[in-house]
Design a protein around this motif. Sequence first.
Motif, PDB file in Angstrom:
ATOM      1  N   ILE A 158      -4.501   5.773   4.159  1.00 34.93           N
ATOM      2  CA  ILE A 158      -4.021   4.873   3.120  1.00 34.93           C
ATOM      3  C   ILE A 158      -4.588   5.378   1.796  1.00 34.93           C
ATOM      4  CG2 ILE A 158      -4.170   2.536   2.176  1.00 34.93           C
ATOM      5  CD1 ILE A 158      -4.027   1.482   5.018  1.00 34.93           C
TER       6      ILE A 158
ATOM      7  N   SER B 192      -8.667   2.170   2.374  1.00 28.59           N
ATOM      8  CA  SER B 192      -8.133   3.194   1.484  1.00 28.59           C
ATOM      9  C   SER B 192      -9.244   4.162   1.086  1.00 28.59           C
ATOM     10  CB  SER B 192      -7.531   2.558   0.226  1.00 28.59           C
ATOM     11  OG  SER B 192      -8.552   2.171  -0.677  1.00 28.59           O
TER      12      SER B 192
ATOM     13  N   ARG C 188      -3.923   4.166  -1.354  1.00 27.18           N
ATOM     14  CA  ARG C 188      -4.352   3.074  -2.232  1.00 27.18           C
ATOM     15  C   ARG C 188      -3.623   1.794  -1.852  1.00 27.18           C
ATOM     16  NH1 ARG C 188      -1.197   1.958  -7.049  1.00 27.18           N
ATOM     17  NH2 ARG C 188       0.811   3.036  -6.964  1.00 27.18           N
ATOM     18  N   TYR C 189      -4.203   0.677  -2.271  1.00 29.22           N
ATOM     19  CA  TYR C 189      -3.564  -0.628  -2.161  1.00 29.22           C
ATOM     20  C   TYR C 189      -3.131  -1.062  -3.550  1.00 29.22           C
ATOM     21  CZ  TYR C 189      -4.912  -1.406   2.710  1.00 29.22           C
ATOM     22  OH  TYR C 189      -5.015  -1.318   4.070  1.00 29.22           O
TER      23      TYR C 189
ATOM     24  N   ASN D 134       0.809  -1.211   0.000  1.00 29.72           N
ATOM     25  CA  ASN D 134       0.000   0.000   0.000  1.00 29.72           C
ATOM     26  C   ASN D 134       0.844   1.264   0.000  1.00 29.72           C
ATOM     27  OD1 ASN D 134       0.884  -0.279   2.747  1.00 29.72           O
ATOM     28  ND2 ASN D 134      -0.714   1.158   3.343  1.00 29.72           N
TER      29      ASN D 134
END
Length: 306
Positions: free
Chosen positions: A93, A155, A95-96, A81
């Motif tokens: 977060i 996210s 994005r993954y 991430n």
Amino acid sequence: MDLVSLGNFLKETIIREDGSRQYVLGGPSAYTTVCAAHLGAHAGIVSRVGSEMTSDHLEPFADAGVDQRGLDHDTPLTTTNELGFDDEGRKRILRYEHIAAAINPDGIPDDYYDSRVFYVCGSNRDVELPLVRRLRKQAGLMAVDLTGLGGTGRSLQQNSWYQEDPDAFQNYLSYFDLVKASVDDCELITGQGPDSILPLIGEVLSSGPSIVLLTLGAGGTEVHTEDGIEKIPAHAAAANVIDTTGAGDCYTAGFFFRYCQSSDHNLSASVRFGSAVAHHVIQRTGGVTLDRMPSYDQIEATLLAE
């Protein structure tokens, strides 16, 4: 075993406000087990580990003495991430890049089920309901972090489980004794502001758990039980705050260490111990590294100096 943390850990890229990037090992389960083991707990971790993770990547676990038999190396990639800041300057977060599959119950060593504490602390609902039910049949304290149930582990592109299916969310929590959450977790879960936090905690308590630890950052901790709310101040502010990433997870490690090692199971003392642990962790950076983690003697000295 004193503590078994269950949740896929992270290969994390921290994007700082100046745009610089730092690549670290992260995730609640990783922080919690390394910190607890360094304090002196017998701690084990259950997580999927991609084949790209070498023994060098896992060195903090070995150095801290974490029992690694629960690591499942039979997966293509570790959850990966990017952690940065949203438009309002809050750490999120972003994005993954990859999300590993949920934890495989077949890979958990039998003696892990004798643990005093089972701590479900993934980032993406890594521990599914059948495994939670299986853990509930054991004698250990069942604890869960809302980070991975739609809180700060979610996210900006993901939806809230609570908003999509509140009944399933509450049913999942009904198997736990203790719930830990931050203010940010609660607001992300509800999709609303501060006024939504107390109603959410009320729903959590009514679904089965008897304790909710609500962390307020520098504002300390609110311990919510059926008897009411006890507010416990945070440890004195550190003079040199460098990185708060992972501080909440290490706080929880300290809480469980004190809670399990003492016969009184005193909530207030356990919270204060955890707060002292976080006080040390925020003064260094680098993700899950042993030199960020305080020893038991350091925490005792810190508490005596209060």
